[in-house]
Scaffold this active site. Structure first.
Site, short mmCIF file in Angstrom:
data_model
loop_
_atom_site.label_atom_id
_atom_site.label_comp_id
_atom_site.label_asym_id
_atom_site.label_seq_id
_atom_site.Cartn_x
_atom_site.Cartn_y
_atom_site.Cartn_z
N GLU A 159 -33.52 52.01 18.76
CA GLU A 159 -34.18 53.19 18.24
C GLU A 159 -33.44 54.46 18.65
O GLU A 159 -32.64 54.48 19.60
CB GLU A 159 -35.63 53.24 18.70
N GLY A 161 -32.29 57.90 20.21
CA GLY A 161 -32.45 58.52 21.52
C GLY A 161 -32.15 57.61 22.69
O GLY A 161 -32.25 58.03 23.85
N LEU A 162 -31.72 56.36 22.43
CA LEU A 162 -31.42 55.42 23.53
C LEU A 162 -29.97 55.51 24.01
O LEU A 162 -29.61 54.83 24.97
CB LEU A 162 -31.76 53.99 23.11
N SER A 165 -24.57 56.11 20.75
CA SER A 165 -23.28 56.79 20.58
C SER A 165 -22.62 57.07 21.94
O SER A 165 -21.40 56.97 22.08
CB SER A 165 -23.46 58.09 19.81
N ASP A 182 -23.13 55.32 13.22
CA ASP A 182 -24.30 55.70 12.42
C ASP A 182 -24.52 54.76 11.25
O ASP A 182 -25.54 54.09 11.18
CB ASP A 182 -24.19 57.15 11.94
N GLU A 207 -20.75 60.78 16.60
CA GLU A 207 -21.64 61.90 16.90
C GLU A 207 -22.32 61.66 18.24
O GLU A 207 -22.99 60.64 18.44
CB GLU A 207 -22.71 62.07 15.82
N ARG A 249 -37.66 36.78 29.84
CA ARG A 249 -36.58 37.11 30.76
C ARG A 249 -35.39 36.16 30.57
O ARG A 249 -34.24 36.57 30.55
CB ARG A 249 -37.09 37.04 32.20
#
Length: 314
Positions: A159, A161-162, A165, A182, A207, A249
């Site tokens: 997702e 924001g992790l 890039s 991207d 980016e 796990r």
């Protein structure tokens, strides 16, 4: 599964006119005829003149021309009827041979494009099969960063924001290569092979939040970018809370994700402060290489555990 692709004879001619030295001599109004299929059926789309397969691009070389000249006028008429009824998309006269006048007339009357080339028939067929396998390949676009890590094509997903890039940038600084950021264009070019490329608009660009667009080729040099790679592994980044809620796990069965109908190995890595994700990704790639060689560490551990339990019972 994506639908079969289509390609017009006009497109085939324009893309290969210079490489194959093609001349268009008859059936000029038949350029809108279509080739249907995918990468796996490309070999069936073009071949030596053969009435058993009238629906493919027919190539006439020395042997086919010799056969054509041996048969009677009536047999030639049967050949023409089969070619027309079978929906022959195009005919190519190879090796600079003279085109039979009656064949040219039939192609003109039935809008069957007829081309000529000075190249050998086998070379023309091999070239067109490779061309068609790429152009007819099933395609999709996926979001992520596609990298060459230790010679393995790795798609980094997760997702927003992790730090996908940022991870890609760190891998580039560790001498790995960028294919695309991207948006990645994937094509199934063979039954067991998916190839990824970068859209022309995003070529060499990465980016990174806070830095904007970086030209990786200009900053790190030619060796930091790759034109294409075969997809072998998907590394999916998740937040630690998501991992604890939804993933085992030690999963007994290997994770996979279907891309264009092919199961691709998948590894899920939790993202948290202080974790060196680049090192973890490299380790995942090295482990994948071992698995491709038939070495499964988890299965070996389970076998070792079973043996230890068996020894204790004795």
């Amino acid at each position: 599964m994506p639908n079969p692709s289509t390609l017009s004879i006009q497109n085939i001619y324009e893309d290969n006119r210079d490489l194959l030295k093609l001349g268009w001599f008859a059936g000029c109004s038949g350029g809108d005829k279509l080739i249907f299929g995918d990468a796996t059926s490309a070999a069936d789309q073009v071949g030596h003149l053969n009435l058993i397969h009238p629906g493919r691009i027919q190539v006439m070389g020395h042997q086919e021309k010799a056969y054509y000249e041996r048969i009677s006028v009536n047999t030639r008429a049967h050949l023409f009827r089969d070619l027309v009824a079978g929906g022959t998309p195009a005919v190519i006269i190879a090796q600079g041979l003279e085109t039979p006048a009656d064949l040219m007339a039939v192609c003109d009357d039935n809008n069957i494009p007829l081309f000529s080339t000075p190249l050998p028939s086998a070379q023309v067929i091999d070239f067109l099969r490779v061309f068609l396998s790429k152009r007819l390949a099933q395609q999709t676009t996926m979001h992520g960063v596609f990298m060459d890590v230790l010679g393995v094509g790795v798609l980094i997903t997760g997702e927003s924001g992790l730090g996908k890039s940022e991870l890609g940038l760190e891998l580039i600084s560790r001498s790995h290569g960028l294919v695309a950021d991207d948006a990645v264009e994937f094509s199934r070019i063979a039954p067991n092979m998916i190839e990824g490329r970068c859209p022309p608009l995003l070529q060499n660009l990465l980016e990174v939040r806070g830095l904007g667009l970086l030209d990786i080729r200009a900053i790190f040099g030619e060796t930091a970018v790759r034109r294409k790679m075969r997809l072998k592994l998907i590394v999916h980044l998740v937040r630690r809370s998501t991992l604890e809620e939804n993933f085992e796990r030690l999963p007994i069965d290997a994770q996979t994700e279907e891309v264009l109908g092919l199961a691709i190995r998948k590894v899920t890595i939790p993202v948290a402060a202080g974790r060196n994700i680049a090192v973890l990704l490299e380790a995942a790639v090295r482990n994948t290489i071992l698995q491709l060689r038939g070495i499964d560490t988890l299965q070996e551990f389970m076998e070792r555990q079973r043996k230890a339990m068996s020894d204790e019972e004795e």
